[in-house]
Design an enzyme around this catalytic site. Sequence first.
Site, PDB file in Angstrom:
ATOM      1  CB  ALA A 177      13.369  50.057  64.274  1.00  0.00           C
ATOM      2  CG  HIS A 178      11.521  49.100  67.644  1.00  0.00           C
ATOM      3  ND1 HIS A 178      10.289  48.643  67.232  1.00  0.00           N
ATOM      4  CD2 HIS A 178      11.512  50.438  67.426  1.00  0.00           C
ATOM      5  CE1 HIS A 178       9.567  49.640  66.777  1.00  0.00           C
ATOM      6  NE2 HIS A 178      10.296  50.751  66.895  1.00  0.00           N
TER       7      HIS A 178
ATOM      8  CE1 TYR B 155      12.968  43.648  68.875  1.00  0.00           C
ATOM      9  CE2 TYR B 155      11.995  44.664  66.936  1.00  0.00           C
ATOM     10  CZ  TYR B 155      11.875  44.196  68.234  1.00  0.00           C
ATOM     11  OH  TYR B 155      10.665  44.270  68.890  1.00  0.00           O
TER      12      TYR B 155
ATOM     13  CB  CYS C 238      -6.551  53.326  68.915  1.00  0.00           C
ATOM     14  SG  CYS C 238      -5.090  53.185  69.970  1.00  0.00           S
TER      15      CYS C 238
ATOM     16  CB  CYS D 152      -5.672  52.378  77.128  1.00  0.00           C
ATOM     17  SG  CYS D 152      -6.138  50.840  76.298  1.00  0.00           S
TER      18      CYS D 152
ATOM     19  CB  CYS E 232      -8.300  45.941  71.405  1.00  0.00           C
ATOM     20  SG  CYS E 232      -8.575  47.718  71.161  1.00  0.00           S
TER      21      CYS E 232
ATOM     22  CB  ALA F  37     -19.519  48.955  80.877  1.00  0.00           C
TER      23      ALA F  37
ATOM     24  CE  LYS G 261      -6.682  58.499  81.071  1.00  0.00           C
ATOM     25  NZ  LYS G 261      -6.961  57.773  82.327  1.00  0.00           N
TER      26      LYS G 261
END
Length: 652
Positions: free
Chosen positions: A169-170, A172, A344, A347, A369, A400, A437
Amino acid sequence: MSFEKLFSPIKIRELELRNRVVMSAMGTHESAASEDGRMVTDKLIAYHVARAKGGCGLNTIEVCSVDAASAPTGFLSIADDRYIPGMKKLCSAVHAAGGRVAVQLWQGGLAVASDPQAQILLPSDMPLSPEYTVPGITEERIQSVIEAFGQAARRVVEAGIDVIEFHCAHNYLPHSFLSGGINRRTDGWGGSFENRKKFPLACIQAIRANMPEGMPLFMRIDCQDDMLEGGLTIEEVIDFCKCAGDAGVDVLNISRGNILTAATVYEVAPVDIPHGFNVEPAARIRRETGLLTMPCGRINTPEMAEDILMQDKADLVVMARAQLADPEFCNKAKAGKLNSIKYCIGCDQGCYDYFCRCLEDPSLEHITCLRNPAVLEEETMALRPAPQAKKVLIAGGGIAGIEAADALYKRGHHPILCEAGDTLGGQFVLAGAAPRKGDFQRAAYMAAENIRDLGVEIRTNTPVTPALIAAEKPDAVIIAIGSKPIIPNIPGADSGCVVESHKLLAQKDVSAGKAVVIGGGLVGMEVAEFLAGKGSSVTVVEMKDSVLGELGQLRKIGTHMAMAQEDIQVLVNTTCKEIRADEVIVEQDGKERMLAADLVVMAIGSKPVPSQDLQDTCAEAGIPCYVVGDALAAPRLALNAIHEAYRAALSI
């Protein structure tokens, strides 16, 4: 929800996996720290062991070069026998942790250009500039690469690895041969689809010939070529996958994307791309080939994964970045501790963007991450019990502050989280109000619920003041009070038609026929989309020569793709001169023009909320004080805020 299907075992040939969760290969750049820049390191082993201990069914090691001459630094290699011991050490460690290991065999084609010493191999001539064309691969090199795939498989087997995955894929090399949008050869390796299939099939045959009968062979394959003239259709992919199955492939890892076009956005899909966007193509490929299939791409919750399996659309599910964000993802999901999962959010800040930065900046060692600062630092940044429990006052209930409270509590401290407003989440929640989002907002809400579940002391409507510090006498203070908007000195900036961007995003009902947004950064463009989605005609005014300057490549592509569907006009190299009751005066290329405006939104940036009085109070009392996130410097990314909060919690 019990997720019974997701955590049920599956047998492939003679290998049984304990569940259906697969961590697919993700580039880490960690091998750059090794002796030759291509070897397994102790950090990489600890990274995979953490995910195996976390309950993952199958860990796939990142792409491994099979051909020495085209093996770039910063990527693993299995192109020589000297790489076997490192692979064996990693495999043994993962096995001891209860997991299974796959190695992804790779010839990177154009992607190896990150290393000027690596040979670029392409099926046919490709001009990279008016001065330079990469020549197509010779017949001799074709045969040597096919042999290299076979020898790489032999080494993987010798290392004791459980699964081999062939990367097709991609862009390659195997995918480049297969795709009519890339392969321009006129000999027996190009032209017709039958000819274009020959190289990847020969690679599969060479791999399978060097594997035990009972060892599974996976293949990563694009479901189609997007935005590439003459590229693969899903019908061609199905045809090829049937042939691959006949040649010995057992499982199809369905992906998407190519680095030649904007379709690269689908490779490490950001939050702008829908969840599970490969699921339906994968389900069709599964039906029509009869092969075991697993889709990848924005599958980040156990509920989503279970639903895919229960609807019989796949046999396994790729959840890769989900386990970057939380190595304990599987264990937590299986135990029903859903609030405690660090999800996840797509982002791309720490994974894809950091990887690209690593290739250019030697000071950056490896990926990270946003949600998990300990990626590839599982030993050095573990949350170990503190020698002494301390009372820690945290000013600010944004993401935070929440993450600092979580880390402190897990270390055995007594955090007290104080938020001046009545809700937690701060700008992370506001970011989630922007189009596409919602993952940000959900992550903030669940992170807040998690610290409530833990029993962290939370005080809302409680600003931290010098008097509060004096009264509480904490052992340490973390200041995470964020930033406030910059209001420019523009005539009319204080008029009734002007609103600040964060206040606008906090509103549920917004109505404006014509809106002007001052500022073309991320927040400004999110506001523009927010307003356009509610029916406004929006003009964005940006002083610089482009918008979205702080975004990484893939998020920028995703945002531009979405904006193209909306009534949004962007004016760059443009300055706002004055705001009037129903219009905005701007200057572009030395000429003034008037923009009709029922609403004007200020989104030109932010500055730290002042905290010197708190810092001085701590200094006078001898209390360690840590300033993190936008309170330290603004505007910055959420990644900076969370990482600084985490490090502060480790320091106390």
